[in-house]
Design a protein around this motif. Structure first.
Motif, PDB file in Angstrom:
ATOM      1  N   ALA A 168       6.410  -2.325  -2.428  1.00 24.73           N
ATOM      2  CA  ALA A 168       7.226  -2.994  -3.511  1.00 24.73           C
ATOM      3  C   ALA A 168       7.852  -4.342  -3.096  1.00 24.73           C
ATOM      4  O   ALA A 168       8.275  -5.125  -4.067  1.00 24.73           O
ATOM      5  CB  ALA A 168       8.516  -2.173  -3.768  1.00 24.73           C
TER       6      ALA A 168
ATOM      7  N   ILE B   4      14.944  -1.865   3.556  1.00 30.59           N
ATOM      8  CA  ILE B   4      14.558  -2.327   4.843  1.00 30.59           C
ATOM      9  C   ILE B   4      14.880  -4.191   4.997  1.00 30.59           C
ATOM     10  O   ILE B   4      14.169  -4.849   4.088  1.00 30.59           O
ATOM     11  CB  ILE B   4      13.038  -2.363   5.265  1.00 30.59           C
ATOM     12  CG1 ILE B   4      12.983  -0.949   5.264  1.00 30.59           C
ATOM     13  CG2 ILE B   4      12.560  -3.098   6.330  1.00 30.59           C
ATOM     14  CD1 ILE B   4      11.489  -0.448   5.351  1.00 30.59           C
TER      15      ILE B   4
ATOM     16  N   PRO C 280      12.848   0.062  -1.413  1.00 26.09           N
ATOM     17  CA  PRO C 280      13.604   1.393  -1.809  1.00 26.09           C
ATOM     18  C   PRO C 280      14.235   1.963  -0.619  1.00 26.09           C
ATOM     19  O   PRO C 280      15.155   2.834  -0.630  1.00 26.09           O
ATOM     20  CB  PRO C 280      12.420   2.591  -2.111  1.00 26.09           C
ATOM     21  CG  PRO C 280      11.062   1.725  -1.651  1.00 26.09           C
ATOM     22  CD  PRO C 280      11.505   0.348  -1.760  1.00 26.09           C
ATOM     23  N   PHE C 281      13.954   1.421   0.721  1.00 23.00           N
ATOM     24  CA  PHE C 281      14.579   1.725   1.790  1.00 23.00           C
ATOM     25  C   PHE C 281      15.650   0.793   2.231  1.00 23.00           C
ATOM     26  O   PHE C 281      16.226   1.025   3.279  1.00 23.00           O
ATOM     27  CB  PHE C 281      13.661   2.220   2.884  1.00 23.00           C
ATOM     28  CG  PHE C 281      12.635   3.406   2.663  1.00 23.00           C
ATOM     29  CD1 PHE C 281      13.079   4.884   2.840  1.00 23.00           C
ATOM     30  CD2 PHE C 281      11.414   2.835   2.292  1.00 23.00           C
ATOM     31  CE1 PHE C 281      12.378   5.633   2.415  1.00 23.00           C
ATOM     32  CE2 PHE C 281      10.645   4.132   1.813  1.00 23.00           C
ATOM     33  CZ  PHE C 281      11.004   5.538   1.631  1.00 23.00           C
TER      34      PHE C 281
ATOM     35  N   CYS D 134       4.657   1.090   0.652  1.00 23.66           N
ATOM     36  CA  CYS D 134       4.651   1.077  -0.709  1.00 23.66           C
ATOM     37  C   CYS D 134       4.254  -0.112  -1.642  1.00 23.66           C
ATOM     38  O   CYS D 134       3.963  -0.133  -2.792  1.00 23.66           O
ATOM     39  CB  CYS D 134       6.156   1.573  -1.421  1.00 23.66           C
ATOM     40  SG  CYS D 134       7.379   0.368  -1.285  1.00 23.66           S
TER      41      CYS D 134
HETATM   42  S1  SF4 Z   1       9.196  -2.802   3.452  1.00 24.89           S
HETATM   43 FE1  SF4 Z   1       9.927  -1.543   1.892  1.00 24.89          FE
HETATM   44  S2  SF4 Z   1       9.485  -2.371   0.113  1.00 24.89           S
HETATM   45 FE2  SF4 Z   1       8.161  -3.186   1.495  1.00 24.89          FE
HETATM   46  S3  SF4 Z   1       6.173  -1.780   1.794  1.00 24.89           S
HETATM   47 FE3  SF4 Z   1       7.731  -1.226   3.321  1.00 24.89          FE
HETATM   48  S4  SF4 Z   1       8.902   0.439   2.288  1.00 24.89           S
HETATM   49 FE4  SF4 Z   1       7.758  -0.666   0.751  1.00 24.89          FE
END
Ligand code: SF4
Ligand code: SF4
Length: 502
Positions: free
Chosen positions: A79, A157, A154-155, A77
């Motif tokens: 972010a 990670i 958002p997850f 995504c």
């Molecule tokens: S680590 Fe999280 S914030 Fe970054 S691109 Fe992957 S899902 Fe999106």
């Protein structure tokens, strides 16, 4: 010799245009065989390193469900891309958190997923080859494991966990980092990161007692290996001699003295830091943690208190009980472990410390939240205690306090640039550039409110800032420890000294 340019401080943070590969040359010195072998790793790159690396990756992924979820769930995504201080300071796209993760994820896909095994090109899966190994060594040592990116993902990670796993794999094939691994060896054999033996420690503490008496006229003890003291203080070894750290140690001693608390340091566990976490090594983390348990049992203390150290507190708060517990021999009426800030805050709340704020009127203070405390642990028994407690202590000790911009403090704090085992001169360029976002936020409060000093409660942050501040036009002594403020503001009576109570 400095052969790079310090970034220019901007009024507002600007996301840089990417410069691919610009930091590929940055890598820490590799540990020599004797350093590696001393802490249980192969001395040098093993012949079948690819096979060993993939096997280790499989082990780690099967042991940690979280790691597997982090590897499987990224949706790209974006972010997280502009949330890492190392990307903002260097513009190298491999310092975007998602790109750093992908160095690991691409190999994981190749060997551990159906699509990666049979259609590698289609899913971007890659071999663990020499080029990948070089990228791993470089870019997993350009992550301070600060977890800022995790807050915005958002997850959730956690790049820090991936970075720790990568370093564990590197160690398992014989390619460890000199700075961390040498320190772990010293702490395991001598008791502290500096390799400071007991006589030198004793000498240092006696010298500090003399300094305090000369300055205040009061005898304040800094006891070492005092049996049956109530409190074992475990603190980063930088507190024993380096500026500004040592002023913090003096502050803790004054607090204990003023409150009539009996305490001791230990020559066996004369180090709070636990670099085992930085290299993702449970075994090495455990060996270091066991020294604290052994010292507590040997000295017969009732409580364990940690001094100002960010990652040490994270290890203590989250893992100490698992690594070295149970601590059922300690007094259950106190938190285990307890942070020195919790002790001081509690004493302030109960009006047990006499503080003269005006002593610090020459200072206008701001506070740097250390990553491992802000995002890796908590403090006290209230939500957000790790943000509230240090600020309340500062406000009790000085009249002028201003926070930096909201998106650079508390949960959103920017790393000092030297955390996660990167506080070494072979990574100076990275450290200077990675400090950019924090320096920009500091400059803003210096310009707006006349801030003169930045308080920190982490040994790594303090060392990093002492070195980095001059690169950005500040003075190195503009970083100070929280307990220096406390120690200076404390009005000491002769009171009950530890020598009396022990
Ligand atoms: S680590 Fe999280 S914030 Fe970054 S691109 Fe992957 S899902 Fe999106
Ligand atoms: S954990 Fe910190 S240093 Fe590592 S990628 Fe995320 S923001 Fe950057």
């Amino acid at each position: 010799m400095v052969d790079f340019e310090t970034p220019v401080l901007k009024q507002y943070p600007i996301i840089p245009l990417i410069q691919p590969g610009v930091m590929a040359h940055i890598k820490p010195y590799v540990a020599k065989p004797e350093i590696q072998e001393k802490i249980g790793f192969p001395g040098e790159l093993v012949a079948n390193w690819q096979e060993v690396a993939i096997k280790k990756m499989g082990e780690l992924v099967s042991k940690s469900r979280a790691l597997q979820v982090f590897l499987d769930s990224c949706v790209k995504c974006g972010a997280c891309t502009d949330k890492c201080h190392y990307f903002l300071g260097t513009a190298d796209p491999k310092n975007m958190p998602v790109a750093r993760q992908d160095l690991f994820r691409d190999v994981y896909r190749r060997y551990f997923t159906f699509a990666g095994k049979y259609f590698p090109k289609l899913v971007g899966a890659k071999e663990m080859d020499k080029e990948m190994l070089d990228d791993w060594y470089s870019y997993f040592h350009q992550c301070s494991q600060c977890r800022r990116c995790t807050v915005y993902c958002p997850f959730g990670i956690d790049t820090a966990e991936i970075s720790m796993a990568a370093r564990e794999i590197l160690d398992s094939i014989g390619v460890g980092q000199k700075y961390c691994n040498e320190i772990i060896g010293k702490a395991q054999t001598i008791g502290n990161n500096l390799g400071l033996p007991e006589p030198a420690l004793l000498d240092t503490l006696e010298g500090l007692e003399e300094d305090i008496e000369e300055e205040t006229g009061v005898v304040v003890r800094l006891p070492l290996d005092q049996k049956n003291a109530d409190i074992l203080l475990v603190t980063p070894s930088a507190d024993f001699f380096a500026e500004p750290h040592v002023d913090g140690l003096i502050g803790y001693a004054k607090v204990f003295h003023a409150a009539g608390l009996s305490w001791t340091l230990s020559s066996h566990a004369s180090e709070a830091a636990n670099f085992g976490m930085f290299i993702g090594s449970y075994e090495n983390m455990q060996k270091l943690a066991m020294r604290i348990r052994d010292a507590a049992l040997e000295l017969g203390v009732k409580r364990i208190v940690f001094g100002e150290c960010g990652h040490a507190w994270r290890v203590a708060y989250n893992f100490l009980n698992t690594l070295a517990g149970p601590f059922d021999f300690l007094d259950p009426n106190y938190p285990m472990p307890q942070h020195i800030c919790e002790v001081t805050y509690d004493l302030i709340q109960r009006n047990l410390l006499k503080l003269d704020k005006s002593v610090n009127d020459d200072k206008v203070i701001t506070f740097h939240d250390s990553c491992n405390i802000a995002r890796g642990s908590r403090m006290g028994d209230m939500v957000g205690g790790q943000f509230i407690i240090p600020r309340e202590i500062i406000k009790a000790c000085c009249n002028h306090f201003y926070d930096m911009a909201d998106d650079t403090i508390k949960e959103a704090t920017f790393c000092c640039g030297g955390g996660g085992g990167l506080l070494t001169d072979d990574l100076l360029e990275l450290r200077v550039k990675g400090a950019l976002p924090r320096m920009e936020a500091l400059k803003q409060v210096v310009d707006d409110y006349g801030v003169t000093h930045m308080v920190a409660i982490c040994a790594i942050c303090k060392s990093q800032f002492s070195k980095i501040l001059p690169h950005y036009g500040f003075e190195m002594d503009q970083v100070i420890t929280l307990h220096q403020l406390v120690g200076d503001a404390l009005v000491l009576d002769e009171g009950t000294s530890n020598s009396d109570s022990n």
